[in-house]
Design an enzyme around this catalytic site. Structure first.
Site, PDB file in Angstrom:
ATOM      1  N   ARG A 138       0.826  -1.213   0.000  1.00  0.00           N
ATOM      2  CA  ARG A 138       0.000   0.000   0.000  1.00  0.00           C
ATOM      3  C   ARG A 138       0.861   1.264   0.000  1.00  0.00           C
ATOM      4  O   ARG A 138       0.339   2.367   0.023  1.00  0.00           O
ATOM      5  CB  ARG A 138      -0.911   0.034   1.240  1.00  0.00           C
ATOM      6  CG  ARG A 138      -1.723  -1.230   1.465  1.00  0.00           C
ATOM      7  CD  ARG A 138      -2.751  -1.465   0.390  1.00  0.00           C
ATOM      8  NE  ARG A 138      -3.569  -2.629   0.679  1.00  0.00           N
ATOM      9  CZ  ARG A 138      -3.942  -3.523  -0.216  1.00  0.00           C
ATOM     10  NH1 ARG A 138      -3.568  -3.386  -1.487  1.00  0.00           N
ATOM     11  NH2 ARG A 138      -4.697  -4.547   0.120  1.00  0.00           N
ATOM     12  N   HIS A 230      -2.093 -16.628   6.271  1.00  0.00           N
ATOM     13  CA  HIS A 230      -3.549 -16.679   6.398  1.00  0.00           C
ATOM     14  C   HIS A 230      -3.888 -18.059   6.952  1.00  0.00           C
ATOM     15  O   HIS A 230      -3.890 -19.025   6.180  1.00  0.00           O
ATOM     16  CB  HIS A 230      -4.227 -16.502   5.054  1.00  0.00           C
ATOM     17  CG  HIS A 230      -3.837 -15.281   4.283  1.00  0.00           C
ATOM     18  ND1 HIS A 230      -2.678 -15.197   3.527  1.00  0.00           N
ATOM     19  CD2 HIS A 230      -4.453 -14.071   4.160  1.00  0.00           C
ATOM     20  CE1 HIS A 230      -2.614 -14.001   2.942  1.00  0.00           C
ATOM     21  NE2 HIS A 230      -3.689 -13.283   3.313  1.00  0.00           N
ATOM     22  N   HIS A 242     -10.856 -13.571  -2.769  1.00  0.00           N
ATOM     23  CA  HIS A 242     -11.527 -12.300  -3.046  1.00  0.00           C
ATOM     24  C   HIS A 242     -12.717 -12.520  -3.987  1.00  0.00           C
ATOM     25  O   HIS A 242     -13.670 -11.740  -3.995  1.00  0.00           O
ATOM     26  CB  HIS A 242     -10.559 -11.305  -3.693  1.00  0.00           C
ATOM     27  CG  HIS A 242      -9.470 -10.838  -2.779  1.00  0.00           C
ATOM     28  ND1 HIS A 242      -8.329 -11.561  -2.557  1.00  0.00           N
ATOM     29  CD2 HIS A 242      -9.373  -9.711  -2.015  1.00  0.00           C
ATOM     30  CE1 HIS A 242      -7.555 -10.905  -1.716  1.00  0.00           C
ATOM     31  NE2 HIS A 242      -8.158  -9.793  -1.369  1.00  0.00           N
ATOM     32  N   ASP A 314      -9.882 -12.479   8.097  1.00  0.00           N
ATOM     33  CA  ASP A 314      -9.534 -11.710   6.903  1.00  0.00           C
ATOM     34  C   ASP A 314     -10.748 -10.827   6.602  1.00  0.00           C
ATOM     35  O   ASP A 314     -11.821 -10.998   7.184  1.00  0.00           O
ATOM     36  CB  ASP A 314      -9.229 -12.657   5.746  1.00  0.00           C
ATOM     37  CG  ASP A 314      -8.355 -12.019   4.681  1.00  0.00           C
ATOM     38  OD1 ASP A 314      -8.228 -10.778   4.676  1.00  0.00           O
ATOM     39  OD2 ASP A 314      -7.797 -12.764   3.853  1.00  0.00           O
TER      40      ASP A 314
END
Length: 412
Positions: A138, A230, A242, A314
């Site tokens: 990010r 994860h 996703h 998550d």
């Protein structure tokens, strides 16, 4: 002559005394020592802190406790009045920023500072983002981006990994974060995996464990909360969570030999927060994805691996969850089945999620004792780290040099 009488008399008396047998001298008893009454053991600093923590939780309302279990997303690239009010009025567990919230260095630093300033002074939230290096980054400044984890993993150097962790920690602080959703402890065991790949340190579970732990420790050294992910392992999937729900058909024994190895090591070495993936593991739970599964979170992570830190889901705003569950329903199920924090990036979803969890507490689907234990875990972790902006790193040029140094060490 008269004067001699007393002298002679005295001599006779003395002689007579000398001939008398000596009387034994009675030993004098020693004065008894004054014994202090036994003192109760003074509680240690840790015990006093734990007691204070429990008192704090006992004085919180149910609504305030639920707030601590929510890790929310916010709108746009600057703090809106609605989000500012929400942060001012509710001591939330955490706030996350995604790529859509970030445009530039100055914008991001202003945004995180505004989020921190809006919160109650005595109840700071976690402020987290995904900064792994490589594809999942990010950071808006290219000079502060690191190579993918796999590139560093190929060097197979734990000391270098600790430096990488410290660098990620410093970068996180520079932008105003106190938490990083890293390191990735997935094993890159399936070449067809569309989501992990070079985000993993290695295809060897032992090497992921060996390198992932110092990476985690390096971040902690910079007072950044690392979140290992994860769980139970995303490396053997062929679907991106996703988009849809991945499924891993490995047996329990196979999971223990591969996917669980790095997480087990991290727990043994003191990891404090674990992110659970949205994956169906039929060997563990035939019906629910791991992030909503009691056999996975409570059975494996808590009972078998003895993890007593914070379990976070998550982001629940993913196809793997939204295809089958509503957000409020999913958040509630996650908390009821073992998670301590439900994370969702959907702005404006706080009210509906909070309301649903409150309703299910009244129905005793989430017991009050379990609720308290979750809040204690979250607050305990918050007390362990400095969540304020006081640790903010402002030496931009030094950070650039730090990134260059670890990249150079990786290449040589």
């Amino acid at each position: 002559m008269k004067r001699m009488v007393p002298v002679l008399l005295a001599s006779v008396l003395l002689a007579g005394c000398a001939d008398e047998p000596a009387q034994p001298v009675e030993p004098q008893p020693k004065p008894a020592k004054k014994t202090k009454p036994p003192q109760p053991d003074r509680p240690s600093a840790a015990e006093r802190a734990e007691k204070q923590l429990k008192e704090t939780v006992s004085n919180m309302s149910t609504a305030e406790k639920v707030d601590q279990l929510l890790y929310i997303g916010v709108t746009g690239t600057a703090l809106t009045q609605a989000d500012r009010t929400l942060l001012q009025d509710h001591a939330l567990g955490g706030v996350l920023l995604l790529g859509g919230n970030i445009t530039s260095t100055d914008q991001l630093k202003t945004f995180t500072a505004a989020i921190a300033e809006a919160q109650p002074a005595d109840a700071k939230a976690f402020l987290g983002f995904d900064e792994e290096g490589g594809r999942v980054s990010r950071v808006p400044d290219a000079q502060l981006k690191l190579s993918p984890s796999l590139s560093f993993g190929q060097k197979n150097d734990p000391a270098l990994m600790k430096e990488v962790g410290q660098t990620l920690g410093s970068i996180s602080r520079f932008y105003g974060f106190n938490m990083d959703f890293a390191p990735v402890l997935d094993v890159n065991s399936n070449p067809a995996n569309p989501i992990i790949g070079d985000r993993a340190l290695s295809a060897d579970p032992q090497q992921v464990a060996r390198l992932g732990v110092p990476l985690m420790q390096g971040m902690k050294k910079e007072d950044i909360v690392p979140v290992v992910k994860h769980f139970p392992g995303h490396g053997d999937t062929t679907v991106d969570s996703h988009v849809g729900l991945p499924r891993v058909d490995a047996t329990k024994a196979e999971l223990e030999q591969t996917e669980l190895v790095p997480f087990k090591r991290a727990i043994e070495e003191g990891t404090e927060m674990v992110m659970v993936a949205h994956i169906l593991f039929p060997a563990l739970d035939k019906n629910r994805p791991s992030s909503l599964s009691k056999p996975v979170m409570t059975g494996v992570l808590r009972d078998e691996l003895k993890f007593d830190g914070v379990i976070i889901t998550d982001d629940l705003v993913m196809g793997a969850i939204t295809e089958q569950y509503g957000l409020a329903q999913a958040a509630s199920l996650a908390l009821e089945n073992g998670a301590d924090m439900a994370m969702f990036s959907a702005p404006g979803a706080y009210t509906s999620v909070h309301k649903e969890i409150m309703a299910r507490i009244k129905q005793d689907k989430l017991s009050r004792a379990d609720l308290d234990q979750k809040v204690i875990r979250v607050l305990r972790l918050k007390q362990t780290y400095d969540l304020s902006q006081t640790k903010r790193v402002d030496e931009y040029q030094r950070l650039i040099e730090q990134v260059k140094a670890v990249e150079a060490d990786m290449r040589h």
